[in-house]
Design an enzyme around this catalytic site. Sequence first.
Site, PDB file in Angstrom:
ATOM      1  CG  ASP B  65      -2.049  -0.877   1.159  1.00  0.00           C
ATOM      2  OD1 ASP B  65      -2.453  -1.172   0.026  1.00  0.00           O
ATOM      3  OD2 ASP B  65      -2.563  -1.296   2.220  1.00  0.00           O
ATOM      4  CE1 TYR B 120       4.075  -6.348   3.788  1.00  0.00           C
ATOM      5  CE2 TYR B 120       3.231  -8.595   3.701  1.00  0.00           C
ATOM      6  CZ  TYR B 120       3.423  -7.353   3.102  1.00  0.00           C
ATOM      7  OH  TYR B 120       2.950  -7.124   1.839  1.00  0.00           O
TER       8      TYR B 120
END
Lengths: 274, 274
Positions: B65, B120
């Site tokens: 994003d 992540y």
Amino acid sequence: MAETERQNYQVRVAFRIGYLGTSFFGSQFQPRDRTVEGEIRQACIRAGLFTDTREGRLAFSGRTDRGVHARCQVIAFSTPYPDRARRALPGQLPPDIWVDAFCEVPDSYSPRRDVISRTYRFYFHEMPENPALMKEAAKLFLGKHDYSCFARVEPGKDPIRSITTINVHIEEDCCWIEVTAPSYLWHMVRCMAAALTRVSSGLLTLEELEVMLTGRCSNKVKPAPPDGLILWEITDQLPWRPVPPLKRTFKLHADAAADHQLMARVHRILSPGL
Amino acid sequence: MAETERQNYQVRVAFRIGYLGTSFFGSQFQPRDRTVEGEIRQACIRAGLFTDTREGRLAFSGRTDRGVHARCQVIAFSTPYPDRARRALPGQLPPDIWVDAFCEVPDSYSPRRDVISRTYRFYFHEMPENPALMKEAAKLFLGKHDYSCFARVEPGKDPIRSITTINVHIEEDCCWIEVTAPSYLWHMVRCMAAALTRVSSGLLTLEELEVMLTGRCSNKVKPAPPDGLILWEITDQLPWRPVPPLKRTFKLHADAAADHQLMARVHRILSPGL
């Protein structure tokens, strides 16, 4: 007399304010850009302290450049409603300007003229290569010198300035200078900081620095970046009354400090080879 | 065959890249905004690796994003000039995208499909109020769950995902989670991070979190800010060859880390009462 009734006389009031320079095109009013003065004018008008800018006679103890911060800047203006000014102005200002203290002053008061001295701190982006040499170089600035090589000297301005004190502070992961003088030239502290970095890195000798302080220079010093510069303290004799800080000011600084701390870490861990 | 001679066959190449998400509107191409994919396309065209985007078949191992960083993202594209790609691409990229490794891959290779798992890291802006409780809550995410309450589930997507590992790391002045899974939903890690903060602050109980992990939620979790999220590692079986980092990449991170460190300090010292 009710405050809402229009008073016939004006009272001059002074505020000690701070601001974060990042989102301002400097302190001084500019018609198109966001400035500290522009925001204060608007806040005063919103609070009904004056309607006509000339009537308000808003004045600053000194200009700060685009990106330069202030922990202590003194402003003054005239209003028929001094109490309302003290009560209402802090809440009308944007979050990146805050009020620290207030006092009523004589009508003749000028923050530019009536301030005794100004202290700046410049925080270096990097630790000096040779701290001892930097400290030695800093001493050369003490006293009266010609700052033609260390400033943008505006036409008609006297390039001679007197530095009262200058100290280099070195902590584990941080280095700054603190300079006090009655007055400064444009870009002066940032040029001094840049010169000290050059001396510490071996790019400028103490002898060359001494010559430059007589006003003779082939190459002017390029000012260090503004984001490390803070108008730190103003010395005057006004009977300041502290104004309690707003919660949003603490929050602004706490949130922004955490964000920057995080991004500093992100950059360190994204650097190749880590 | 000379490289300048147009080859008739295409070779599929893969790169392991990193980027700083701050100035991108996400990884995926958008016609009007600056994206990682848009910059890579342009760099490939400048380097003469392909002229037609369709012919290049540029693909990413996954979307990130707006504002999300990558330490390790895998991209692949097809070109008649694989050697030139390895040599020229790093220098053609903008400074906030850098290359870490290279390899040639079969023509059928798809970084989205052929990657085994993605890791992540999410760095929290603040230290958790209750680290032990946060660690306990993190364990609840392990295994297979319905992430409808922790993601923007696109129409037709299966909300069931499997978390392979999740760990909360706490250092003196820093806290992060590291999550590994074969695949994720949109906003999933940021929603998980936000939920863990809520648990640690006493705003969400472990029992409520367990219920939410069955897909039943009255209130969805709002994702935590993107700037703490880094696509950290990609696990695959490709024979990666390291590409030496450019000096400008080190400089970008060192300068930016110093700037953010300085601004964190400026905010701390400008906070009232200091």
